[in-house]
Design a protein around this motif. Structure first.
Motif, PDB file in Angstrom:
ATOM      1  N   HIS A 194       0.825  -1.216   0.000  1.00  0.00           N
ATOM      2  CA  HIS A 194       0.000   0.000   0.000  1.00  0.00           C
ATOM      3  C   HIS A 194       0.856   1.261   0.000  1.00  0.00           C
ATOM      4  CE1 HIS A 194      -3.497   2.548   0.555  1.00  0.00           C
ATOM      5  NE2 HIS A 194      -2.826   3.207   1.476  1.00  0.00           N
ATOM      6  N   HIS A 245       1.430   5.512  -2.105  1.00  0.00           N
ATOM      7  CA  HIS A 245       1.029   6.561  -3.049  1.00  0.00           C
ATOM      8  C   HIS A 245       2.317   7.266  -3.490  1.00  0.00           C
ATOM      9  CE1 HIS A 245      -2.918   5.958  -1.055  1.00  0.00           C
ATOM     10  NE2 HIS A 245      -2.235   6.033   0.072  1.00  0.00           N
ATOM     11  N   HIS A 265      -8.875   1.969   1.493  1.00  0.00           N
ATOM     12  CA  HIS A 265      -8.493   2.281   2.874  1.00  0.00           C
ATOM     13  C   HIS A 265      -9.689   1.915   3.753  1.00  0.00           C
ATOM     14  CE1 HIS A 265      -6.126   5.391   0.597  1.00  0.00           C
ATOM     15  NE2 HIS A 265      -5.195   5.062   1.459  1.00  0.00           N
ATOM     16  N   HIS A 267      -4.873  -0.756   6.305  1.00  0.00           N
ATOM     17  CA  HIS A 267      -5.036  -0.303   7.700  1.00  0.00           C
ATOM     18  C   HIS A 267      -5.778  -1.293   8.608  1.00  0.00           C
ATOM     19  CE1 HIS A 267      -3.090   3.236   6.365  1.00  0.00           C
ATOM     20  NE2 HIS A 267      -4.080   3.603   5.568  1.00  0.00           N
ATOM     21  N   ASP A 271       2.327   3.060   3.156  1.00  0.00           N
ATOM     22  CA  ASP A 271       1.536   4.252   2.868  1.00  0.00           C
ATOM     23  C   ASP A 271       2.512   5.279   2.288  1.00  0.00           C
ATOM     24  OD1 ASP A 271      -0.842   5.560   2.588  1.00  0.00           O
ATOM     25  OD2 ASP A 271      -1.461   5.300   4.653  1.00  0.00           O
TER      26      ASP A 271
HETATM   27 ZN    ZN Z   1      -3.004   5.252   1.842  1.00  0.00          ZN
END
Ligand code: ZN
Length: 434
Positions: free
Chosen positions: A66, A68, A215, A252, A303
């Motif tokens: 996960h 970005h 998420h 998460h 993340d």
């Molecule tokens: Zn994220």
């Protein structure tokens, strides 16, 4: 020509958790065709190029489930705020200033950092210029899952346009780069997408034959708002949309109760645990020990570096393990061999790639990394697995291969110009601050 790497510690991450203290791997046409202990006397030097590992460690390429990547440009931009304010006041206004060039170069910066710390595969959820990001992945030889994050709090016209765009990206990139690139469909989260729209996205994903990602249950506030708005906690809400009816991965899962865990178990939902981001944003600590004991596939994500603040999966894995020992007051929680699996085998399962990558085994693609063991913090040299989990960092990675092709040699990225990327990133950030 085949390649044989010998005289190294081979950490296989296979079913039996085998570690060969002196072993070899034989790579042909991008795949492992043999993995073994000792010296491969039966392979002739006319058949393969031989590389002496001299005791270094060889292990599967690491898998980040996960992130970005374009947000790498926002590293250090804002600290010490809770998620909602951090997103609304700090991240989103800056993201509106991201140009195409800025997105490309910040993704490249993330890829340099990932490769040099041993990550060969990553999931990238973003909403801007994904074709460009996928092109970079294709060119430089990494492996990635590309998915457009969709925020659904907008007009119906915008919803349709966003889903169309996400589907076009998913269709056009799935299986590209000789199979190195795959795709998913991703409603951003149950708090930023209405349930009907999530149901629509999930249904389209199944038509396309790709998994879904989102998420979920990151903060207690999100859960409370979900109950107030829909009368359901996020897991129940997602279940009611059919989101879990096909292959699905949630990031998460910090605030998940026992009933919700049952739902995740029953639907074989994979979890991307992002411990450092959850700690930094004060969101909480996911109960991954409990999830693992129920047979849930728990993998690790970083993340974005705006909430981490780096992409070192080895440190992330260590944080995950130590947190479980601490919160459960149980030193046997998540043992070292399990820790390695969080960032290898389980990552591959979570991304639907277990038939291709995740361990050092015959028949799988040759995605692997080599780590330098001749360092003070990795002595005495005998206990490689323990050192890898409890003492090493991404900075100990020296060589990286994906599908048998070398992408990092002696800590230098062979297909990315690190110096140029760093300069350009700083130029873009300076401009965005104005
Ligand atoms: Zn994220």
């Amino acid at each position: 020509m085949d390649k044989v790497f010998y005289n190294g510690v081979i950490i296989t991450a296979n079913e039996k958790d085998e570690v060969y203290s002196s072993g070899y791997v034989h790579v042909r046409a991008g795949k492992f065709i043999e993995v073994g202990s000792g010296y491969p006397d039966h392979i002739g030097t006319e058949e393969a190029n031989f590389y002496n590992l001299n005791g270094r460690w060889l292990l599967p390429g690491l898998i980040n489930t996960h992130g970005h990547t374009p947000m790498t440009l926002l590293r250090g931009h804002s600290d010490d705020l809770p998620l909602k304010r951090w997103l609304q006041e700090k991240m989103w206004p800056m993201e509106q200033k991201l140009t195409r060039e800025a997105v490309i170069v910040s993704s490249k910066l993330a890829m340099v950092e990932m490769l040099k710390s041993g990550t060969t595969t990553f999931l990238d959820m973003y909403h801007l210029f994904l074709d460009d990001i996928a092109n970079v992945v294709d060119e430089i030889g990494m492996r990635a899952v590309i998915t457009r994050g969709i925020i659904g709090l907008c007009s119906r016209e915008e919803q349709i346009a966003k889903l169309d765009e996400a589907m076009t990206i998913a269709k056009s990139w799935h299986g590209k780069g000789d199979g190195r690139i795959t795709t998913m469909l991703s409603p951003h989260s149950p708090y930023l997408c209405p349930p009907d729209y999530i149901a629509e996205i999930a249904s389209e994903a199944r038509t396309l034959g790709v998994p879904v990602h989102t998420h979920m249950s990151e903060t207690a506030q999100e859960v409370e708002e979900s109950v107030n708005k829909y009368g359901k906690r996020p897991v129940e809400l997602l279940q009611s949309t059919g989101f879990f009816d096909g292959a699905s991965l949630v990031a998460h899962a910090v605030h998940v109760n026992d009933e919700e865990l049952e739902i995740l178990t029953e639907h074989q939902v994979a979890v991307s645990h992002n411990p450092m981001s959850n700690l930094k944003l004060g969101s909480g600590i996911a109960s991954i020990q409990k999830m693992l004991s129920k047979g849930i596939t728990v993998s690790i994500g970083t993340d974005s570096v705006a909430s981490n603040n780096n992409l070192d999966l080895i440190q992330e894995m260590r944080t995950a393990i130590l947190l479980q020992k601490g919160i459960n007051q149980d030193p046997t929680a998540v043992k070292s061999a399990e820790g390695i699996k969080l960032i290898t085998v389980n990552g591959a399962k979570a991304l639907g790639l277990r038939n291709t990558i995740g361990s050092i085994e015959k028949g799988l693609d040759a995605d692997f990394i080599i780590m330098q063991e001749q360092q003070a913090h990795l002595q005495p040299a005998m206990n490689a697995l323990s050192h890898l989990v409890y003492s090493a960092s991404g900075a100990d990675v020296i060589d990286v291969y994906v599908k048998g092709k070398q992408l990092v040699k002696n800590r230098e990225c062979l297909y990315l110009d690190e110096e140029k990327i760093i300069t350009e990133c700083n130029d873009h950030y300076r401009k965005m601050l104005k």
